[in-house]
Design an enzyme around this catalytic site. Sequence first.
Site: not given
Length: 477
Positions: A37, A78, A279
């Site tokens: 990934r 963010r 996760t």
Amino acid sequence: MKPEFYKRTKIVATIGPAVSTEEAIEELLRAGANVFRLNTSHGSMDDHKDKFQMIRRVSDNLGVYCAIMVDLQGPKIRVGNLKEEINLKTGDEVVFEHAQNQVTAEIIPVDYEGIAKDVSRGSRILLDDGKIAAEVIDVDESRVYAKITNGGILKSRKGLNIPGSTASLDAVTRKDVEYIKFAVDMGADFIALSFVRQKEDVLLAKKYINDFNSNIPVIAKLEKPQAIENLKDIISVADCIMVARGDLGIELSPVEVPVCQKLIISECNKQKKPVIVATQMLESMINEPIPTRAEVSDVANAIIDGADAVMLSGETSVGKYATEAVKTMSKIAHETENSTFYKFDKDFEMSEDMALTRQAIVFGADKMLRYVNARAVLSFSHFGYSTRLMSKLKPSVPIILVSDLEQTCRKMSLAWGVYPFQKKWDCVLGGDMLLRIDEFLINEVGLSKGDYVVITGSAPNLITGRTNFVRVHKIGT
């Protein structure tokens, strides 16, 4: 059967600073990684291009098929670039404003233009994966005034969540479109779309992919409450689903995540779509050489629930023990798959949305396995459609895919229990072809003369056509 055919749950490993050389990539492949990934939330496009090319070189040199997933940042909010870390204490009052860089110490920059539009008095703002929390006390046209309810150290570029209030966010951002083109140009195998809220988000991403003359499969990352509400519709249009538990556990409550995970996996299996659980699966291994017992149980339970793949994020991208994390996950998968708890309902309903003939073939093949005590399924397929259907049945033996397309072999790196081989064997199945198949099964797969396999493919040509036959074959006869 060769030992590499005994881990059926696939492993996705995130590339980052800890895995920045060809030697490190090779170690992860040998440890059991199947998909790499590239997280576009971090790093430059040139950096991702270098990593992409490294992965391809290493996998080609090793003679293995591994897929590359380009994970789009999506509408992730963010904190901007701070002059220095901020020690936010409970009770402090702060000001948020749209900006990329901090200009004055009194204002915290946020890279989301809609920050002042999508909150009101009483709204919650969560920072750094929920470690820091604030409550909105006032809003004007451009600024949000809030009081810290749970303090902590805030650093640049940490994530910011506004649970239930992100209506102004685009499903596919300008940066995402740039990386979609990057993925197409580089020949990526999967594109992961972040913060999916409805099926239209997935369809929009597919439109952009199509505009660049490609059909790369889209992985829908479920990390918003709206996604759970629209679960069935999203799964119906996505090619794969990722249970992205990080932001999901912030937008919801962490205690709701396990039930959501089971719900998502169950619906994916019902709709015959692959599903990844991601996760914090082995989070402690970022800094420690062994996982906690709770983490091992978490990975095992995701596999028992029916996940097709499990993913490592920080464990491999920035962790001290990246190779050990992949080895550990591989061992957990092997142990779990051999337990008495690893059983699945075989009575799947025929779906009117899928080719009925191919569904009938793979369902029949799965039943034949048990009657003849077959050692493997041998699936001949051009694009892998019927092979993916067989994968979702989770048969008791390995699925050996033979395709004439390298890209099909790479994409099968994410399919549970599938082991791909590229062969130019698109011919009529006759005596000579059966001899070549026997040699392949004995020499490359590790089966023996006298073993049974169940073969699926198309006729008259074995590979290029819709799967329309199933055959029981005894090796060497």
